[in-house]
Design an enzyme around this catalytic site. Structure first.
Site, short mmCIF file in Angstrom:
data_model
loop_
_atom_site.label_atom_id
_atom_site.label_comp_id
_atom_site.label_asym_id
_atom_site.label_seq_id
_atom_site.Cartn_x
_atom_site.Cartn_y
_atom_site.Cartn_z
N ASP A 44 0.84 -1.20 0.00
CA ASP A 44 0.00 0.00 0.00
C ASP A 44 0.88 1.25 0.00
OD1 ASP A 44 0.88 -0.14 2.61
OD2 ASP A 44 -1.12 -0.01 3.53
N SER A 45 2.21 1.05 -0.01
CA SER A 45 3.14 2.14 -0.30
C SER A 45 2.85 2.72 -1.68
CB SER A 45 4.60 1.65 -0.22
OG SER A 45 4.77 0.47 -0.98
N ASP A 83 -1.18 -6.15 -0.38
CA ASP A 83 -1.27 -5.49 0.93
C ASP A 83 -2.72 -5.08 1.16
OD1 ASP A 83 0.08 -4.66 3.16
OD2 ASP A 83 1.16 -3.03 2.15
N LYS A 113 -1.16 -9.39 2.87
CA LYS A 113 -0.39 -8.94 4.04
C LYS A 113 -1.29 -8.06 4.89
CE LYS A 113 3.01 -5.67 3.81
NZ LYS A 113 2.48 -4.61 4.71
N GLU A 115 -1.17 -5.71 8.73
CA GLU A 115 -0.30 -5.13 9.75
C GLU A 115 -0.83 -5.47 11.14
OE1 GLU A 115 0.20 -0.93 9.08
OE2 GLU A 115 1.03 -1.23 7.07
N GLU A 182 9.64 -4.15 10.26
CA GLU A 182 9.97 -2.84 9.68
C GLU A 182 10.52 -1.90 10.75
OE1 GLU A 182 7.09 -1.07 7.05
OE2 GLU A 182 8.22 0.80 6.93
O1 KIV Z 1 3.54 -1.09 1.61
C1 KIV Z 1 4.69 -1.55 1.56
O2 KIV Z 1 5.42 -1.38 0.57
C2 KIV Z 1 5.16 -2.32 2.70
C3 KIV Z 1 6.61 -2.65 2.75
C4 KIV Z 1 7.35 -1.45 3.18
C5 KIV Z 1 6.89 -3.80 3.63
O3 KIV Z 1 4.41 -2.62 3.57
#
Ligand code: KIV
Length: 266
Positions: A44-45, A83, A113, A115, A182
């Site tokens: 989600d980056s 994510d 993924k 969190e 992280e």
């Molecule tokens: O969103 C993302 O790219 C991430 C990585 C930094 C692990 O969660």
């Protein structure tokens, strides 16, 4: 069948190191897959690296589905992990199951993924019991930056470090196939890596993790150096290369050098 599955990543602990990367589109996913990464994360980056937001919080399910599907079309061998964006899994486990299912069914992702540690262990149990492979993510959890006051290193106080160890143990007992660590001290990441039976994938967590992950735009040098975290290594300077190419094009079109006869149909 793909070369990399969630099970294979889980079983790689102690045998092979895992160099993972993010990708957000077809063109770059093809390349990172060809480079041999075992896991491509559609992070989600995306919200920050591609869409220009200040945090990952604004990322939506529709955006993440759209980009995950593009990445899936570019990847042959790597595991594609989607994510789950902010508030797509926190409100209820039922919502989380439905949204995780969308990533697998509509976008073609191989895993999701989420969190969080102990707080998410029950959800991880439900997801994995229902056939959804889950990658955990603890330490700095960017979806919480508004609550924790910014992108800050985690686990520096003994109580925080102990909590992170508990989080990692709870996630692995609940069934994650690997855990992202992280922005935590290298010594703590090493301790957690030794304590859990699944691979740890570090980002700003030192060299002792079982794998590493970087945001592709950071690695390629597309992130302005002033907003780049210390743990990033730039393996290319694409910002300068793109600027140079675009300026050359602008100059040639203005000056009449492009298109030439070789670019023109008779
Ligand atoms: O969103 C993302 O790219 C991430 C990585 C930094 C692990 O969660």
């Amino acid at each position: 069948m793909k070369q990399w599955t969630a099970l294979k990543i889980r079983q790689s602990k102690g045998a092979t190191r895992l160099p993972c990367l993010t990708a957000y589109d077809y063109a770059t996913a093809r390349l990172v897959d060809a480079a041999g990464v075992p896991l491509v994360l559609v992070g989600d980056s995306l919200a920050m690296s591609v869409l220009g937001f200040a945090t990952t919080v604004p990322a939506t399910m529709e955006q993440m589905l759209h980009h995950t599907a593009a990445v899936v079309r570019g990847v042959k061998d790597a595991l594609v992990v989607a994510d789950m964006p902010f508030m797509s899994y926190q409100a209820s486990d039922e919502l989380a199951l439905l949204n995780a299912g969308r990533f697998l069914k509509e976008a073609g992702a191989d895993a999701v993924k989420i969190e969080g540690g102990v707080l998410r262990a029950e959800l991880v149990r439900k997801l994995t019991a229902n056939g959804v492979p889950v990658l955990g993510h603890i330490g700095l959890t960017p979806q919480s930056v508004l609550a924790i006051g910014g992108f800050k290193r985690q686990g520096r106080q003994p109580a925080e470090a102990a909590q992170l160890e508990q989080d990692a143990l709870a996630l692995s007992a609940a069934g994650v196939f690997a855990i992202v660590l992280e922005c935590i001290p290298g010594a703590l990441a090493e301790k957690i890596t030794k304590a859990v039976p699944v691979p740890t994938i570090g980002i700003g967590a030192g060299a002792a993790c079982d794998g590493q992950v970087l945001v592709l735009h950071d690695l390629l040098g597309l992130t302005p150096p002033e907003s780049q975290p210390r743990f990033v290594k730039r393996y290319a300077e694409l910002d300068a290369a793109i600027l140079q190419a675009a300026k050359a094009y602008v100059g040639e079109v203005k000056g009449g050098a492009f298109p030439g006869p070789e670019h023109t149909y008779n």
